[in-house]
Design an enzyme around this catalytic site. Structure first.
Site, PDB file in Angstrom:
ATOM      1  N   SER A   1       0.793  -1.240   0.000  1.00  0.00           N
ATOM      2  CA  SER A   1       0.000   0.000   0.000  1.00  0.00           C
ATOM      3  C   SER A   1       0.820   1.281   0.000  1.00  0.00           C
ATOM      4  O   SER A   1       0.259   2.360  -0.227  1.00  0.00           O
ATOM      5  CB  SER A   1      -0.941   0.017   1.204  1.00  0.00           C
ATOM      6  OG  SER A   1      -1.993  -0.869   1.005  1.00  0.00           O
TER       7      SER A   1
ATOM      8  N   LYS B   1       0.290   3.324  -2.972  1.00  0.00           N
ATOM      9  CA  LYS B   1      -0.926   4.114  -3.210  1.00  0.00           C
ATOM     10  C   LYS B   1      -0.635   5.617  -3.216  1.00  0.00           C
ATOM     11  O   LYS B   1      -1.259   6.373  -3.976  1.00  0.00           O
ATOM     12  CB  LYS B   1      -1.970   3.805  -2.130  1.00  0.00           C
ATOM     13  CG  LYS B   1      -2.513   2.375  -2.173  1.00  0.00           C
ATOM     14  CD  LYS B   1      -3.354   2.087  -0.932  1.00  0.00           C
ATOM     15  CE  LYS B   1      -3.936   0.697  -0.931  1.00  0.00           C
ATOM     16  NZ  LYS B   1      -4.524   0.318   0.367  1.00  0.00           N
TER      17      LYS B   1
ATOM     18  N   TYR C   1      -3.204  -2.618 -10.161  1.00  0.00           N
ATOM     19  CA  TYR C   1      -3.166  -2.461  -8.707  1.00  0.00           C
ATOM     20  C   TYR C   1      -2.339  -3.579  -8.054  1.00  0.00           C
ATOM     21  O   TYR C   1      -1.438  -3.311  -7.240  1.00  0.00           O
ATOM     22  CB  TYR C   1      -4.596  -2.446  -8.153  1.00  0.00           C
ATOM     23  CG  TYR C   1      -4.631  -2.434  -6.636  1.00  0.00           C
ATOM     24  CD1 TYR C   1      -4.277  -1.291  -5.926  1.00  0.00           C
ATOM     25  CD2 TYR C   1      -5.001  -3.567  -5.918  1.00  0.00           C
ATOM     26  CE1 TYR C   1      -4.282  -1.276  -4.540  1.00  0.00           C
ATOM     27  CE2 TYR C   1      -5.019  -3.561  -4.532  1.00  0.00           C
ATOM     28  CZ  TYR C   1      -4.657  -2.423  -3.847  1.00  0.00           C
ATOM     29  OH  TYR C   1      -4.653  -2.416  -2.472  1.00  0.00           O
TER      30      TYR C   1
ATOM     31  N   TYR D   1      -4.415   4.743   7.669  1.00  0.00           N
ATOM     32  CA  TYR D   1      -5.762   4.154   7.811  1.00  0.00           C
ATOM     33  C   TYR D   1      -6.447   4.620   9.086  1.00  0.00           C
ATOM     34  O   TYR D   1      -6.383   5.794   9.418  1.00  0.00           O
ATOM     35  CB  TYR D   1      -5.686   2.615   7.765  1.00  0.00           C
ATOM     36  CG  TYR D   1      -4.926   2.124   6.592  1.00  0.00           C
ATOM     37  CD1 TYR D   1      -5.346   2.414   5.306  1.00  0.00           C
ATOM     38  CD2 TYR D   1      -3.758   1.406   6.753  1.00  0.00           C
ATOM     39  CE1 TYR D   1      -4.644   1.984   4.210  1.00  0.00           C
ATOM     40  CE2 TYR D   1      -3.044   0.966   5.648  1.00  0.00           C
ATOM     41  CZ  TYR D   1      -3.491   1.260   4.388  1.00  0.00           C
ATOM     42  OH  TYR D   1      -2.789   0.850   3.306  1.00  0.00           O
TER      43      TYR D   1
ATOM     44  N   VAL E   1       1.278  -3.554   3.903  1.00  0.00           N
ATOM     45  CA  VAL E   1       1.287  -4.838   4.617  1.00  0.00           C
ATOM     46  C   VAL E   1       2.553  -5.661   4.348  1.00  0.00           C
ATOM     47  O   VAL E   1       2.775  -6.678   4.997  1.00  0.00           O
ATOM     48  CB  VAL E   1       0.036  -5.711   4.324  1.00  0.00           C
ATOM     49  CG1 VAL E   1      -1.211  -5.099   4.906  1.00  0.00           C
ATOM     50  CG2 VAL E   1      -0.115  -5.991   2.835  1.00  0.00           C
TER      51      VAL E   1
HETATM   52  O1  DON Z   1      -4.770  -4.743  -1.457  1.00  0.00           O
HETATM   53  C1  DON Z   1      -4.117  -5.357  -0.638  1.00  0.00           C
HETATM   54  O2  DON Z   1      -4.674  -6.036   0.204  1.00  0.00           O
HETATM   55  C2  DON Z   1      -2.596  -5.256  -0.647  1.00  0.00           C
HETATM   56  N1  DON Z   1      -2.067  -5.391  -1.947  1.00  0.00           N
HETATM   57  C3  DON Z   1      -2.129  -3.975  -0.064  1.00  0.00           C
HETATM   58  C4  DON Z   1      -2.730  -3.710   1.274  1.00  0.00           C
HETATM   59  C5  DON Z   1      -1.861  -2.927   2.170  1.00  0.00           C
HETATM   60  O3  DON Z   1      -0.661  -2.862   2.028  1.00  0.00           O
HETATM   61  C6  DON Z   1      -2.521  -2.325   3.326  1.00  0.00           C
HETATM   62  N2  DON Z   1      -1.543  -1.688   4.154  1.00  0.00           N
HETATM   63  N3  DON Z   1      -1.304  -1.699   5.285  1.00  0.00           N
END
Ligand code: DON
Length: 329
Positions: free
Chosen positions: A74, A77, A199, A251, A269
């Site tokens: 993320s 993003k 994405y 978040y 993550v």
């Molecule tokens: O969309 C997802 O679930 C992952 N590719 C990215 C999520 C993420 O990194 C949330 N961050 N803390």
């Protein structure tokens, strides 16, 4: 203690010592769990810890596993939002994605009840919409464009982990549902599969803590990579991106983060966190054990300690902020 950050071109013993102290103090932190909902992420070494700080005069200080690659997830993003603002313009992007903190988890299936649009570009719904917008403009060149700009910000060629991409593409049912709901509310258009593909691939780009520090420093340096001198991001887009990172980047922990750390940031993550101290530096951390909100436990602690150590909080009494009023005097 508020150690000086050093002047342009000078050595940085204060930064080296401060960073080393924070690294040592955070190393014993072992709380949290590695993400497992993307199966490939469960295979990483949970002990890894890298910390790096890059100044806008092009100096890098790093500790620990700062050259270990991990997937950006993320953290991407923030940077792709910056690119969408440049490609489509602020107004068009705002028509599709809001800028309000959602107070919800990153993968929440919820839209702003007033606008029927994703709350902001830092949650999955908003980030998938951003990918749909970039895809709408660039079609099959979208991934190459994103990779090229991310690479320019990092100052080295970056690549996608095919293993992590495949792992997420095969198991990302929730994101796929979100993408179809975006079609349903009119925030995105068909074809949605290439937007999802973009994405998943952008989340699977491999970076290091040092890369994140340099990418952060590129934002801090209003879009120009201070190590290469290359112009990477549009100035106006950087301002908007940092605003959204400040309010939404962590978040449903964003309010606490603004209070405790006070720098625009974005977590992923994969265990990475990027932070930006406007017109001063970029910070990158990597430690894959996460808290329940999906933020790196050690990363959070390291940022909190760095903010204290160097007085980085935007509203720290030692930070002067805008030069405008003093310039008028
Ligand atoms: O969309 C997802 O679930 C992952 N590719 C990215 C999520 C993420 O990194 C949330 N961050 N803390």
């Amino acid at each position: 203690m508020n150690a000086p950050l050093g002047s342009r071109g000078s050595p940085s013993p204060a930064i080296e010592a401060g960073l080393a102290g924070v690294y040592e103090r955070c190393l014993p932190e072992r709380d949290g769990q590695v993400a497992t909902y993307i199966p490939e992420l469960a295979t990483v070494d949970p002990e890894k810890f890298g910390l790096a700080l890059a100044t806008i005069d092009g100096r890098l200080c790093a500790r620990g596993d700062s050259e270990t690659e991990f997937t950006i997830q993320s953290v991407s993003k923030a940077f792709s939002y910056c690119l969408a603002l440049e490609l489509l313009g602020r107004e068009e992007v705002l028509r599709h994605v809001g800028v309000e903190p959602s107070g919800d988890a990153f993968n929440a299936i919820v839209f702003d009840p007033r606008t029927q649009r994703p709350f902001n570009p830092m949650v999955n719904a908003g980030a998938i919409t951003v990918c749909a917008l970039i895809y709408r403009v660039l079609k099959d060149d979208a991934l190459a464009f994103v990779l090229e700009r991310f690479s320019k910000a990092a100052g080295r060629p970056l690549r996608v982990s095919e293993e992590v991409f495949r792992s997420e593409a095969e198991t990302g049912h929730r994101n796929r549902s979100i993408a179809h709901l975006l079609l349903n509310v009119g925030a995105a258009r068909q074809p949605i599969e290439p937007a999802l593909d973009l994405y998943f691939r952008q989340c699977s780009i491999l970076v290091t803590a040092s890369d994140l520090a340099r990418m952060g420093a590129t934002l801090a340096n209003i879009g120009e990579n201070p190590f290469t001198g290359e112009s990477v991001f549009d100035v106006a887009a950087v301002r908007d991106t940092l605003s959204v990172m400040f309010t939404c980047g962590m978040y449903d922990y964003s309010g606490n983060w603004a209070m405790d750390v006070g720098v625009p940031a974005k977590s992923g993550v994969g265990g990475g966190v990027v932070g930006v101290v406007n017109r001063q530096l970029g910070i990158g951390s990597y430690s894959p054990r996460l808290d329940a909100k999906g933020n790196s436990v050690r990363g959070l602690r390291a940022f909190r300690e760095l903010a204290d150590e160097f007085g980085l909080h935007a509203f720290e009494c030692t930070n002067y902020g805008s030069e405008l009023v003093r310039g008028l005097a």
